[in-house]
Design a protein around this motif. Sequence first.
Motif, PDB file in Angstrom:
ATOM      1  N   TYR A 166     -17.798 -17.254  -2.073  1.00  0.00           N
ATOM      2  CA  TYR A 166     -19.093 -17.744  -1.597  1.00  0.00           C
ATOM      3  C   TYR A 166     -20.122 -16.629  -1.403  1.00  0.00           C
ATOM      4  CZ  TYR A 166     -16.237 -21.849  -0.787  1.00  0.00           C
ATOM      5  OH  TYR A 166     -15.384 -22.923  -0.963  1.00  0.00           O
ATOM      6  N   GLY A 167     -19.756 -15.418  -1.770  1.00  0.00           N
ATOM      7  CA  GLY A 167     -20.690 -14.308  -1.665  1.00  0.00           C
ATOM      8  C   GLY A 167     -21.038 -13.924  -0.244  1.00  0.00           C
ATOM      9  N   VAL A 168     -20.056 -14.063   0.654  1.00  0.00           N
ATOM     10  CA  VAL A 168     -20.268 -13.730   2.066  1.00  0.00           C
ATOM     11  C   VAL A 168     -19.275 -12.637   2.464  1.00  0.00           C
ATOM     12  CG1 VAL A 168     -20.292 -14.602   4.433  1.00  0.00           C
ATOM     13  CG2 VAL A 168     -20.971 -16.100   2.545  1.00  0.00           C
ATOM     14  N   ALA A 169     -19.720 -11.662   3.209  1.00  0.00           N
ATOM     15  CA  ALA A 169     -18.829 -10.593   3.655  1.00  0.00           C
ATOM     16  C   ALA A 169     -17.878 -11.128   4.728  1.00  0.00           C
ATOM     17  CB  ALA A 169     -19.631  -9.429   4.218  1.00  0.00           C
ATOM     18  N   PRO A 170     -16.580 -10.809   4.633  1.00  0.00           N
ATOM     19  CA  PRO A 170     -15.634 -11.257   5.661  1.00  0.00           C
ATOM     20  C   PRO A 170     -16.053 -10.838   7.068  1.00  0.00           C
ATOM     21  CG  PRO A 170     -14.455 -10.344   3.786  1.00  0.00           C
ATOM     22  CD  PRO A 170     -15.911 -10.056   3.558  1.00  0.00           C
ATOM     23  N   GLU A 171     -16.606  -9.631   7.194  1.00  0.00           N
ATOM     24  CA  GLU A 171     -17.011  -9.117   8.504  1.00  0.00           C
ATOM     25  C   GLU A 171     -18.173  -9.915   9.095  1.00  0.00           C
ATOM     26  OE1 GLU A 171     -14.807  -6.182   6.233  1.00  0.00           O
ATOM     27  OE2 GLU A 171     -16.615  -7.334   5.765  1.00  0.00           O
ATOM     28  N   THR A 172     -18.892 -10.633   8.229  1.00  0.00           N
ATOM     29  CA  THR A 172     -19.985 -11.487   8.689  1.00  0.00           C
ATOM     30  C   THR A 172     -19.505 -12.909   8.942  1.00  0.00           C
ATOM     31  OG1 THR A 172     -21.560 -10.177   7.396  1.00  0.00           O
ATOM     32  CG2 THR A 172     -22.293 -12.352   8.130  1.00  0.00           C
ATOM     33  N   PHE A 173     -18.672 -13.419   8.031  1.00  0.00           N
ATOM     34  CA  PHE A 173     -18.219 -14.807   8.138  1.00  0.00           C
ATOM     35  C   PHE A 173     -17.248 -15.012   9.297  1.00  0.00           C
ATOM     36  CE2 PHE A 173     -15.251 -18.251   7.275  1.00  0.00           C
ATOM     37  CZ  PHE A 173     -16.118 -19.303   7.021  1.00  0.00           C
ATOM     38  N   TRP A 174     -16.295 -14.089   9.476  1.00  0.00           N
ATOM     39  CA  TRP A 174     -15.220 -14.328  10.442  1.00  0.00           C
ATOM     40  C   TRP A 174     -15.717 -14.495  11.881  1.00  0.00           C
ATOM     41  CZ3 TRP A 174     -10.743 -16.357   9.996  1.00  0.00           C
ATOM     42  CH2 TRP A 174      -9.816 -16.270  11.048  1.00  0.00           C
ATOM     43  N   PRO A 175     -16.604 -13.640  12.386  1.00  0.00           N
ATOM     44  CA  PRO A 175     -17.100 -13.874  13.751  1.00  0.00           C
ATOM     45  C   PRO A 175     -17.823 -15.214  13.898  1.00  0.00           C
ATOM     46  CG  PRO A 175     -17.576 -11.636  13.063  1.00  0.00           C
ATOM     47  CD  PRO A 175     -17.120 -12.371  11.840  1.00  0.00           C
ATOM     48  N   GLU A 176     -18.512 -15.648  12.828  1.00  0.00           N
ATOM     49  CA  GLU A 176     -19.193 -16.945  12.882  1.00  0.00           C
ATOM     50  C   GLU A 176     -18.171 -18.077  12.917  1.00  0.00           C
ATOM     51  OE1 GLU A 176     -22.661 -19.345  13.076  1.00  0.00           O
ATOM     52  OE2 GLU A 176     -22.267 -17.214  13.407  1.00  0.00           O
ATOM     53  N   ARG A 177     -17.134 -17.951  12.114  1.00  0.00           N
ATOM     54  CA  ARG A 177     -16.040 -18.935  12.139  1.00  0.00           C
ATOM     55  C   ARG A 177     -15.457 -19.027  13.541  1.00  0.00           C
ATOM     56  NH1 ARG A 177     -10.373 -18.783  13.562  1.00  0.00           N
ATOM     57  NH2 ARG A 177      -9.160 -20.039  12.087  1.00  0.00           N
ATOM     58  N   PHE A 228     -19.481 -22.514   7.633  1.00  0.00           N
ATOM     59  CA  PHE A 228     -19.934 -22.408   6.244  1.00  0.00           C
ATOM     60  C   PHE A 228     -21.408 -22.793   6.119  1.00  0.00           C
ATOM     61  CE2 PHE A 228     -15.494 -22.389   4.537  1.00  0.00           C
ATOM     62  CZ  PHE A 228     -15.661 -21.374   3.604  1.00  0.00           C
ATOM     63  N   ARG A 229     -21.812 -23.846   6.827  1.00  0.00           N
ATOM     64  CA  ARG A 229     -23.202 -24.297   6.723  1.00  0.00           C
ATOM     65  C   ARG A 229     -24.178 -23.243   7.228  1.00  0.00           C
ATOM     66  NH1 ARG A 229     -20.872 -29.467   7.851  1.00  0.00           N
ATOM     67  NH2 ARG A 229     -21.301 -29.342  10.087  1.00  0.00           N
ATOM     68  N   SER A 260     -10.395 -27.846  14.100  1.00  0.00           N
ATOM     69  CA  SER A 260     -10.608 -26.533  13.486  1.00  0.00           C
ATOM     70  C   SER A 260     -11.362 -26.666  12.167  1.00  0.00           C
ATOM     71  CB  SER A 260      -9.261 -25.841  13.251  1.00  0.00           C
ATOM     72  OG  SER A 260      -8.588 -25.622  14.471  1.00  0.00           O
ATOM     73  N   ARG A 261     -11.003 -27.651  11.361  1.00  0.00           N
ATOM     74  CA  ARG A 261     -11.662 -27.825  10.062  1.00  0.00           C
ATOM     75  C   ARG A 261     -13.151 -28.117  10.223  1.00  0.00           C
ATOM     76  NH1 ARG A 261      -6.903 -31.161   9.151  1.00  0.00           N
ATOM     77  NH2 ARG A 261      -5.365 -29.966   7.949  1.00  0.00           N
ATOM     78  N   LEU A 262     -13.496 -28.981  11.169  1.00  0.00           N
ATOM     79  CA  LEU A 262     -14.906 -29.305  11.391  1.00  0.00           C
ATOM     80  C   LEU A 262     -15.688 -28.072  11.830  1.00  0.00           C
ATOM     81  CD1 LEU A 262     -14.577 -32.778  13.162  1.00  0.00           C
ATOM     82  CD2 LEU A 262     -15.537 -32.337  10.887  1.00  0.00           C
ATOM     83  N   ALA A 263     -15.073 -27.250  12.679  1.00  0.00           N
ATOM     84  CA  ALA A 263     -15.736 -26.026  13.131  1.00  0.00           C
ATOM     85  C   ALA A 263     -15.932 -25.058  11.966  1.00  0.00           C
ATOM     86  CB  ALA A 263     -14.910 -25.371  14.235  1.00  0.00           C
TER      87      ALA A 263
END
Length: 227
Positions: free
Chosen positions: A65-76, A34-35, A26-29
């Motif tokens: 990190y200046g990223v919207a949760p709605e954008t970051f979470w689906p990528e995560r 983040f990248r 999970s951490r690597l993903a």
Amino acid sequence: MASGRYDTVVFDADGVLVAPTDPDTSRLAIEKAFRTFGVDRPQREHVDALVGVTPEELARICETYGVAPETFWPERDRHLVRAQRRALHRGQKPLYNDVATLQSLGTDRDLAIVSNNQHETIEYVLGFFGVEGLFETVYGREQTVEGLRRKKPNPYYVERALSDLGVRNERVLFVGDSNCDLAAASEAGVDSAFLRRSHRAEYALDTRPTHEISSLTEVSDLRPGTG
């Protein structure tokens, strides 16, 4: 239906039906996610927190990190889905042997799944092991911030599963391996069974479940309110 027993059994997935995902996987993903946003060295405590994060924690971390949760979470979640598929194919996320008992358990009971993992992952796991036919209804969470809010201990998905099945709560058992499973069962008004597998040997419970078991083979003998 026979009297004095559970007519419906709802299962958590990870740690109950299939081995939990290795935290390092999970951490690597999460680091890969983040990248995607140009963050090559996220803080380790943030990566750790995002393995099992709350919506509030997610918002605080994303603000850093200046990223919207709605954008970051689906990528995560997208990276987690891929990582878990690889783990399955490498034999790192096996189905527990006692899942075989569900074949007979389901002959006269409705079986369901409610998981905090992504719905896409749960469907893939079931298809990978060829056990999708055992369950009448299956819920993982949506890969959105709203899906994160709805995950256990929120009873949202448990209640949706019960609505699908049209069952009486007093004849329903939820089998899980975490405090959030027990809390969701309580909030939904159904009995709970805590499954203490080896990875939960020293796990401390916040509340007392209706039952505590060490194998899925014990489920068929459980009776409502007799823990």
